[in-house]
Design a protein around this motif. Structure first.
Motif, PDB file in Angstrom:
ATOM      1  N   LEU A 314     -37.951 -11.012  46.926  1.00 29.37           N
ATOM      2  CA  LEU A 314     -37.063 -11.977  46.288  1.00 29.37           C
ATOM      3  C   LEU A 314     -36.144 -12.642  47.305  1.00 29.37           C
ATOM      4  N   LYS A 315     -35.733 -11.909  48.318  1.00 28.00           N
ATOM      5  CA  LYS A 315     -34.862 -12.496  49.340  1.00 28.00           C
ATOM      6  C   LYS A 315     -35.604 -13.563  50.132  1.00 28.00           C
ATOM      7  N   TYR A 316     -36.849 -13.271  50.505  1.00 29.69           N
ATOM      8  CA  TYR A 316     -37.628 -14.278  51.232  1.00 29.69           C
ATOM      9  C   TYR A 316     -37.875 -15.512  50.355  1.00 29.69           C
ATOM     10  N   ALA A 317     -38.187 -15.282  49.076  1.00 25.88           N
ATOM     11  CA  ALA A 317     -38.415 -16.419  48.172  1.00 25.88           C
ATOM     12  C   ALA A 317     -37.137 -17.233  47.984  1.00 25.88           C
ATOM     13  N   TYR A 318     -36.008 -16.554  47.882  1.00 25.99           N
ATOM     14  CA  TYR A 318     -34.719 -17.241  47.728  1.00 25.99           C
ATOM     15  C   TYR A 318     -34.399 -18.062  48.978  1.00 25.99           C
ATOM     16  N   ALA A 319     -34.601 -17.459  50.154  1.00 25.22           N
ATOM     17  CA  ALA A 319     -34.348 -18.188  51.406  1.00 25.22           C
ATOM     18  C   ALA A 319     -35.277 -19.392  51.535  1.00 25.22           C
ATOM     19  N   GLU A 320     -36.505 -19.233  51.101  1.00 28.71           N
ATOM     20  CA  GLU A 320     -37.465 -20.338  51.153  1.00 28.71           C
ATOM     21  C   GLU A 320     -37.007 -21.501  50.274  1.00 28.71           C
ATOM     22  N   LEU A 321     -36.506 -21.184  49.077  1.00 27.27           N
ATOM     23  CA  LEU A 321     -36.025 -22.240  48.189  1.00 27.27           C
ATOM     24  C   LEU A 321     -34.808 -22.954  48.783  1.00 27.27           C
ATOM     25  N   GLU A 322     -33.883 -22.202  49.352  1.00 25.21           N
ATOM     26  CA  GLU A 322     -32.704 -22.809  49.976  1.00 25.21           C
ATOM     27  C   GLU A 322     -33.114 -23.701  51.145  1.00 25.21           C
ATOM     28  N   GLU A 323     -34.035 -23.229  51.964  1.00 18.27           N
ATOM     29  CA  GLU A 323     -34.477 -24.024  53.111  1.00 18.27           C
ATOM     30  C   GLU A 323     -35.218 -25.277  52.666  1.00 18.27           C
ATOM     31  N   SER A 337     -28.733 -11.089  55.837  1.00 19.13           N
ATOM     32  CA  SER A 337     -28.636  -9.931  54.944  1.00 19.13           C
ATOM     33  C   SER A 337     -29.907  -9.085  54.996  1.00 19.13           C
ATOM     34  N   LEU A 338     -31.054  -9.739  55.190  1.00 19.66           N
ATOM     35  CA  LEU A 338     -32.300  -8.991  55.360  1.00 19.66           C
ATOM     36  C   LEU A 338     -32.250  -8.129  56.613  1.00 19.66           C
ATOM     37  N   LEU A 339     -31.747  -8.705  57.705  1.00 21.88           N
ATOM     38  CA  LEU A 339     -31.649  -7.954  58.955  1.00 21.88           C
ATOM     39  C   LEU A 339     -30.666  -6.799  58.834  1.00 21.88           C
ATOM     40  N   ALA A 340     -29.673  -6.951  57.991  1.00 22.90           N
ATOM     41  CA  ALA A 340     -28.666  -5.894  57.842  1.00 22.90           C
ATOM     42  C   ALA A 340     -29.139  -4.770  56.935  1.00 22.90           C
ATOM     43  N   SER A 341     -30.056  -5.082  56.000  1.00 25.14           N
ATOM     44  CA  SER A 341     -30.453  -4.077  55.006  1.00 25.14           C
ATOM     45  C   SER A 341     -31.854  -3.536  55.212  1.00 25.14           C
TER      46      SER A 341
END
Length: 755
Positions: A314-323, A337-341
């Protein structure tokens, strides 16, 4: 407290999504004062934030003590996330109670609350009572002037017209009430309005019938728990998805805005029960994005990450939509946040962030981050390979990519995967000289058990870039190196046809047939086990052979070469297995070839039952119809005949199955039982007065066994010819009937003789 709730409390501690423990806790909370029960409710609702029934019990407890402030706070926390009719009706009851003494102001507040409720749950299939309650409320409003009365009538008419086009359980009752309302106001006006809304009502009624089929499959008492893969969860998930597909099809052919509101409502309801399913959140967000509402999709992703915070997808999909919409900074924060978690896939997060920086900020930003990431202890060889290939493919800089691979080689020389990726890169450059040098460096440092893939790739490389001498030399070196890790006595060093196949095959083109590959696979296994004592039953059943079936029955689904063709059965020709049909067809084929049994179907089956023992006949007639494949009798008999089954003593009235030289027959218990029955109840038989008859049979059998081995005998085509052969052989020794004497119907042994 009782012991049972304490036990449930312990279960809830170990598994917070334990549904049974949650039910125990909520039952305990109901029996407590609200001041003591509130922490229990808060604990449950923290775990199950979309459990409408828990919210309803919680808020009703405060309503019972007339704590209006806390009641309003609870409703503000749960209403928009729990679109369930019972909870919302509880809310409207509270609003009516609070405003009943406020006069016109209270009436207006109640009306706004009804409108608010119907905008959210008015599309529910169970919202009929809500519409009826709303219409009754509108009819009860006082009208002091004709203008107010006309206004109230218009409000009631609009409410009816909205209700009768909504597919609910009460749609027919609402239509009848609407007819009565219009006729009571003006019969002349009613005729035109009713004729206008009759088709819309008919459409809503038809859609209701279809919608009800999907709704009835849903469990409305299910709690939202993370997916465990249980059958019930999968069924519920598919039921919701079928309902969503139905709503997206717009079966009522209403306007797009109204259809989208219904779809949104269905998604929101499904998330009450599938709250922890990332795929449903993703579908909901992408549906909003595809509908042109990107802002709504962003809000859905934000809610999804609160519901499933550990979902990297979901994080990758969310980042893709924002980009994709040009919001670079929000997308960058998601990657950070992905790198931190990320703990299990930190290298993947590094790789995706490098690619993101290269797309959005350029070459220098990506290079700078790679230099920092390579120092991280969680950095694996994948980061070096990904960045080097990005520099080579995107930046078009092969020299820099080569330097990155060389830098990684110092750190990952013992990683076969890195060696193979580096070799592929050099092959793209047509740098065969450095490829050979890389293979030699790697093979000199890797242990034999980790160098298998390197040797295979080295041989493939020589087949493409080298000559015949170099190919043969590398293959010989591979055998010598790998034989150290193989057990003693192995024949790895010997040349086989597999070596020729590996040299002269290309992609899915082979220099032999799949049948030849199967044969070679079996021979390879036999050679490897040539010095072992292998159980014949294992040999017959193909034990210890990689993905092999029985000998001579089926082709291999997988041979030692990974690219052998897979042979699948023709499922279109499969039929339901029925013992009667099978025996009938066998008898028919036997009669066609000259057998004494004539006829087909049930007649042939009855003929067969006449010549076998009663015990076996009872067993066959009581066999249930089995759905499955029928064995090839000829092949089974050929395998049994080629097996060296030890021969027991002859002349005994009860011969066990293992003592029959001719093959399979009835079981020992059936056989002996048949003999005892016939000796006790049948006609009396006299034993021979001397031993000449028994000795004569023994001499005949001995001569027959000496002249012809079991393996050299011609194989019969079916079980009936086999029986006839043994019967004819039995007649030549003595004038007896095997069926009457209780001997084996298949082996031809004569246990007793008659005069």
């Amino acid at each position: 407290m009782t012991e049972e709730p304490k036990k449930g409390d312990d279960n809830a501690t170990t598994d917070i999504y334990n549904v049974e423990a949650a039910e125990i806790l909520v039952n305990e909370a109901q029996a407590l004062p609200i001041t003591e029960a509130a922490p229990i409710y808060e604990q449950l609702l923290c775990t199950f934030p979309t459990a409408a029934k828990y919210w309803k019990q919680y808020v009703e407890a405060y309503m019972a003590i007339n704590n209006d402030e806390v009641t309003k706070q609870i409703f503000s926390r749960c209403l928009l996330n729990c679109l369930q009719i019972s909870l919302w009706r509880c809310y409207i009851s509270f609003i009516k109670k609070v405003n009943e003494k406020k006069g016109l102001e209270g009436v207006e507040e109640t009306k706004k609350a009804f409108d608010f409720m119907l905008n959210y749950v008015g599309y529910d299939i169970a919202s009929g009572p809500v519409w009826l309650e709303y219409i009754a409320f509108l009819k009860s409003l006082p009208a002091k002037t004709a203008q107010e009365e006309s206004h109230h009538m218009t409000s009631v008419r609009k409410a009816y017209q909205r209700a009768i086009v909504t597919p609910t359980h009460n749609v027919e009752q609402l239509w009848k009430d609407y007819e009565n309302f219009e006729n009571s106001v003006s019969r002349t006006l009613a005729k035109g309005l009713l004729s206008e809304y009759q088709p819309k009502f008919n459409s809503a009624k038809a859609v209701y019938r279809e919608r009800k089929k999907y709704v009835d499959e849903i469990d409305w008492n299910m709690l939202a728990v993370p997916p465990t893969g249980s059958y019930k969860e999968e069924q519920q998930c598919m039921a919701w998805k079928r309902l969503l597909i139905f709503e997206k099809g717009n079966p009522q052919r209403i306007d797009t805005a109204s259809a989208n509101r219904r779809i949104t409502f269905t998604y929101e309801q499904s998330l009450m029960y599938l709250y922890h399913y990332p795929d449903l959140w993703y579908d909901y967000a992408t549906w909003h994005a595809n509908s042109g509402s990107v802002d709504s999709a962003i809000k859905i992703f934000q809610r999804a990450l609160k519901a499933v915070p550990d979902s990297e997808l979901l994080k990758y999909a969310y980042a893709e939509l924002e980009e994709s919409r040009g919001a670079i900074q929000p997308a960058k924060k998601i990657y950070e946040s992905l790198l931190a978690s990320s703990s299990n896939s930190m290298s993947l997060a590094h790789i995706q962030f490098i690619r993101f920086l290269r797309r959005t900020e350029g070459v220098e930003a990506a290079r700078k981050y790679f230099l920092d990431a390579r120092k991280s202890p969680s950095c694996t060889y994948h980061v070096f390979v990904a960045y080097a290939m990005m520099v080579f493919c995107v930046d078009k800089d092969p020299k820099a990519a080569h330097n990155i691979f060389e830098a990684g080689l110092k750190k990952f020389m013992n990683e076969p995967g890195y060696i193979l990726e580096y070799a592929d890169f050099l092959c793209r450059l047509n740098d065969d000289r450095n490829v050979r040098a890389l293979f030699e460096r790697a093979l000199s440092s890797l242990p034999p058990e980790k160098s298998v893939e390197i040797w295979i790739r080295f041989c493939q490389f020589e087949q493409t870039y080298g000559d015949l001498t170099s190919m043969l030399k590398v293959e010989q070196r591979k055998k010598e190196a790998l034989t150290r890790s193989v057990e003693e006595g192995s024949t790895v060093l010997e040349n086989t046809l597999y070596d020729v196949i590996s040299r002269y095959s290309f992609m899915d083109l082979w220099p032999c047939s799949p049948k030849d590959l199967d044969h070679l696979a079996r021979q390879e296994w036999l050679v490897k086990n040539i010095n072992r004592k292998v159980d014949k039953s294992n040999l017959l059943h193909g034990a210890n052979i990689t993905e092999k079936g029985s000998v001579g029955l089926t082709t291999n689904s997988k041979v030692l070469l990974p690219s052998a063709k897979v042979v699948y059965p023709d499922t279109a020709r499969m039929v339901i297995y029925d013992p009667r049909q099978t025996l009938g067809s066998e008898a028919a084929s036997t009669s066609a070839s000259g057998s004494s049994l004539v006829g087909s179907g049930l007649k042939a089956f009855d003929d067969i039952l006449k010549v076998i023992s009663p015990t076996l006949m009872a067993f066959i007639t009581n066999m249930p119809a089995v759905e499955g494949p029928s064995p090839d009798i000829d092949v089974v008999l050929s395998i049994l005949l080629q097996s060296s089954i030890p021969t027991g003593q002859t002349g005994k009235p009860a011969t066990s199955l293992q003592q029959m030289p001719g093959g399979p027959g009835p079981t020992t218990s059936d056989h002996s039982g048949s003999i005892k029955t016939r000796m006790n109840n049948g006609p009396p038989h006299r034993l021979p007065r001397d031993g000449h008859s028994g000795k004569r049979k023994d001499l005949d059998r001995q001569e027959d066994d000496e002249s012809t081995t079991v393996q050299s005998r011609p194989l019969p085509r079916d079980v009936f010819r086999l029986r006839q052969m043994h019967r004819s052989r039995g007649r030549s020794t003595s004038q007896t009937g095997s069926a009457a004497s209780g001997g084996s119907a298949f082996s031809g042994d004569q246990s007793v003789s008659t005069d």
